[in-house]
Design a protein around this motif. Structure first.
Motif, mmCIF file in Angstrom:
data_model
loop_
_atom_site.group_PDB
_atom_site.id
_atom_site.type_symbol
_atom_site.label_atom_id
_atom_site.label_comp_id
_atom_site.label_asym_id
_atom_site.label_seq_id
_atom_site.Cartn_x
_atom_site.Cartn_y
_atom_site.Cartn_z
ATOM 1 N N SER A 168 -9.361 27.483 10.148
ATOM 2 C CA SER A 168 -8.540 26.556 10.930
ATOM 3 C C SER A 168 -7.732 27.285 11.992
ATOM 4 N N LEU A 169 -7.136 28.426 11.650
ATOM 5 C CA LEU A 169 -6.354 29.168 12.637
ATOM 6 C C LEU A 169 -7.244 29.844 13.670
ATOM 7 N N THR A 170 -8.483 30.141 13.306
ATOM 8 C CA THR A 170 -9.418 30.680 14.292
ATOM 9 C C THR A 170 -9.708 29.626 15.359
ATOM 10 N N PHE A 171 -9.830 28.365 14.946
ATOM 11 C CA PHE A 171 -9.980 27.280 15.917
ATOM 12 C C PHE A 171 -8.753 27.190 16.810
ATOM 13 N N VAL A 172 -7.567 27.317 16.216
ATOM 14 C CA VAL A 172 -6.341 27.286 17.008
ATOM 15 C C VAL A 172 -6.338 28.438 18.006
ATOM 16 N N GLY A 173 -6.683 29.645 17.532
ATOM 17 C CA GLY A 173 -6.732 30.813 18.416
ATOM 18 C C GLY A 173 -7.742 30.637 19.530
ATOM 19 N N THR A 174 -8.902 30.069 19.200
ATOM 20 C CA THR A 174 -9.925 29.828 20.219
ATOM 21 C C THR A 174 -9.424 28.838 21.270
ATOM 22 N N PRO B 278 -2.430 36.547 18.053
ATOM 23 C CA PRO B 278 -2.124 36.850 16.640
ATOM 24 C C PRO B 278 -0.704 36.528 16.203
ATOM 25 N N PRO B 279 0.346 36.894 16.981
ATOM 26 C CA PRO B 279 1.698 36.525 16.531
ATOM 27 C C PRO B 279 1.893 35.015 16.391
ATOM 28 N N ILE B 280 1.299 34.246 17.308
ATOM 29 C CA ILE B 280 1.408 32.785 17.221
ATOM 30 C C ILE B 280 0.754 32.279 15.938
#
Length: 304
Positions: A31-37, A279-281
């Motif tokens: 899920s956070l990888t989607f956010v990062g993308t 990454p910090p976000i």
């Protein structure tokens, strides 16, 4: 001593529910990888807008020997026609709307063409005089591009007038929709991650219900009882966030910089340094959401 006891409880809870903790890590990671993308896509869109919108927004393509349109008739635009276009751009009528312009000759266009299609067999069949000489015009107000189009459309020596900004807007709209879609999917998966964290906390609390009862009897505060469970959720989510942050930076390094920059070099791309903001976000987002989910779970289902 109290701090060591809390950490011991956290470690015990993570070991007892290892399979569920791994599930939390994986769901949080995805899920956070989607956010990062989605964040990377927004950064890339802004980078491309800066790169392209700072360039000319209207292209005045001049005739070549291969054009058979009414204004060309198979004749390359000569010096007289080129001067006529430039004089019009400098005229009192258009000067208030034109911020800047520059002229690209056949040879200059061919050099750019070679850079863009380096290694492509199309270079073997393309000659400089096949490429249009072009006036690239930057307007003070891009929304007034129709003035340039109306002025030069249909005059001798001009093949066509193209508003490049309108084409770019469609591309950026598509990219924007894609990034918002990624955000929507990420939002759904973050909800799933929060529910999974809540489930993990409930299982952990159920497996330690006797210890909780003993702590209540000896006068342990609600905060002391809740803290290990909240930390379990935060730790699992932070591991997933770290993996997602590393994946986001890896996407920029190996896909954007090592592949797109060399294979599709027609625009500007975000750098690895720019991606380090992600990454910090993700870490903050993962920690906050997991803490909220764990706090709600422990307060609602354990009634402590």
């Amino acid at each position: 001593m109290r701090f060591g006891l809390v950490l011991g409880e956290v470690g015990s809870g993570l070991r007892r529910n290892l399979s569920v903790v791994i599930s939390v890590i994986l769901v949080t990671f995805v899920s956070l990888t989607f956010v990062g993308t989605a964040i990377l896509m927004q950064l890339q869109i802004q980078q491309m807008k800066t790169f392209w919108f700072d360039r000319a927004q209207v292209a005045i393509y001049l005739c070549t020997d291969y054009d058979e349109t009414a204004t060309c008739a198979g004749t390359d635009a000569g010096e007289e026609e080129i001067n006529a276009v430039e004089d019009a751009l400098k005229s009192d009528i258009l000067a208030p709307y034109v911020d800047d312009y520059f002229f690209v000759t056949h040879e200059q266009a061919y050099e750019e063409f070679k850079e863009q299609f380096k290694g492509n067999p199309i270079l073997d069949i393309t000659k400089p005089d096949q490429l249009n000489q072009t006036f690239w015009v930057k307007l003070k107000d891009p929304s007034r591009s129709e003035i340039i189009q109306e002025t030069f459309a249909g005059i001798p020596g001009v093949q066509s007038v193209s508003d490049q900004r309108s084409l770019l807007d469609r591309i950026f709209l598509f990219l924007g929709v894609a990034s918002y879609t990624a955000i929507a999917i990420a939002g759904l998966m973050l909800v799933a991650a929060m529910l999974l964290i809540s489930t993990t906390i409930r299982l952990s609390a159920f497996s330690r219900r006797r210890e909780i009862g003993i702590m209540r009897l000896v006068g342990a505060s609600n905060r002391f009882i809740q803290t290990p469970f909240i930390l379990e959720g935060i730790i699992a989510a932070l591991i997933g966030a770290v993996l997602a942050g590393a994946a986001s930076v890896a996407i920029v390094k190996f896909f954007v910089q090592d592949f797109l920059v060399t294979e599709v070099p027609f625009t500007s791309y975000i750098t690895v340094e720019q991606s380090l903001i992600v990454p910090p976000i993700l870490l903050i987002l993962g920690a906050v959401l997991s803490a909220i989910a764990a706090k709600i779970a422990i307060a609602r289902y354990l009634r402590v």
